[in-house]
Design a protein around this motif. Sequence first.
Motif, short mmCIF file in Angstrom:
data_model
loop_
_atom_site.label_atom_id
_atom_site.label_comp_id
_atom_site.label_asym_id
_atom_site.label_seq_id
_atom_site.Cartn_x
_atom_site.Cartn_y
_atom_site.Cartn_z
N THR A 1 0.55 -1.29 -0.16
CA THR A 1 -0.57 -0.01 0.35
C THR A 1 0.55 1.35 -0.30
O THR A 1 1.52 1.21 1.16
N PRO A 2 0.38 1.84 -1.01
CA PRO A 2 1.69 3.33 -1.17
C PRO A 2 1.11 4.09 0.14
O PRO A 2 -0.02 4.20 0.35
N PRO A 3 2.27 5.15 0.68
CA PRO A 3 2.15 5.76 1.59
C PRO A 3 1.25 7.20 1.74
O PRO A 3 0.57 7.67 2.52
N VAL A 4 1.08 7.44 0.85
CA VAL A 4 0.01 8.06 -0.17
C VAL A 4 -0.84 7.68 -1.02
O VAL A 4 -0.27 7.66 -1.47
N PRO A 5 -1.47 8.57 -1.50
CA PRO A 5 -2.58 8.19 -2.57
C PRO A 5 -1.66 8.37 -4.10
O PRO A 5 -0.87 9.58 -3.99
N PRO A 6 -2.36 7.96 -5.23
CA PRO A 6 -1.45 8.83 -6.04
C PRO A 6 -2.27 9.74 -7.05
O PRO A 6 -3.34 9.90 -6.55
N GLN A 7 -1.32 10.75 -6.81
CA GLN A 7 -1.55 12.13 -7.72
C GLN A 7 -1.90 12.45 -8.94
O GLN A 7 -2.57 13.04 -9.51
N GLY A 8 -1.42 11.73 -9.98
CA GLY A 8 -1.78 11.81 -11.17
C GLY A 8 -0.37 10.47 -11.66
O GLY A 8 -0.53 9.74 -10.94
N TRP A 9 -0.50 11.37 -13.43
CA TRP A 9 -0.39 10.09 -14.34
C TRP A 9 1.17 10.09 -14.63
O TRP A 9 0.68 11.43 -15.43
N THR A 10 1.57 9.70 -15.03
CA THR A 10 3.60 10.18 -15.69
C THR A 10 3.72 9.33 -16.98
O THR A 10 3.44 8.10 -16.31
N ALA A 11 3.69 9.84 -18.48
CA ALA A 11 3.27 9.10 -19.21
C ALA A 11 5.01 8.05 -19.66
O ALA A 11 6.82 9.31 -18.85
N PRO A 12 5.02 7.28 -19.58
CA PRO A 12 6.34 6.29 -20.23
C PRO A 12 7.55 6.91 -21.11
O PRO A 12 6.97 7.87 -21.60
N VAL A 13 9.18 7.44 -20.84
CA VAL A 13 9.60 7.56 -20.65
C VAL A 13 10.16 7.23 -22.62
O VAL A 13 10.30 5.80 -22.22
N GLY A 14 10.35 7.67 -23.35
CA GLY A 14 10.82 7.47 -25.14
C GLY A 14 9.30 7.11 -25.88
O GLY A 14 8.97 7.03 -26.52
N ALA A 15 7.74 6.84 -25.52
CA ALA A 15 6.86 7.50 -25.78
C ALA A 15 6.96 8.38 -26.71
O ALA A 15 6.88 9.56 -26.86
#
Length: 134
Positions: free
Chosen positions: A120-134
């Motif tokens: 369980t992450p210590p804080v909830p996810p705050q966004g989405w990050t695109a993979p590098v090189g896509a």
Amino acid sequence: MDLTVVTYVIYLLISIGLTVWVARTLSRNGRVFIGDVLHGNEKLADAVNQLLVVGFYLVNIGFVTLYLRSNEEIDTARALFEALSVKLGVVLLVLGVMHLGNVWVLNKMRRRGIMERQQTPPVPPQGWTAPVGA
């Protein structure tokens, strides 16, 4: 009184006494593990613990009663002790296997609970990050 009947009575008293002792020990000490797995939910831990104890009693006392019958002729004190030693030895082995099985299951439940807490992450996810090189 026939010595075979005496053997049966002694066997039942000792076997059921041992079953009760092991079940109480498992219940008292297993509750800590169950409470840890269930994240401190005491009411649920008590309920699960009680269900495990009832199952333990049913399986072991069922085995003890099924294993009661003997085809041996018990006509001496020596035969009585030999028959008791075999029967009680098997009961003790079955109780030991059941005990180890319960400890193994409780340990697996506890480890799974610990792993789930670590994932369980210590804080909830705050966004989405695109993979590098896509």
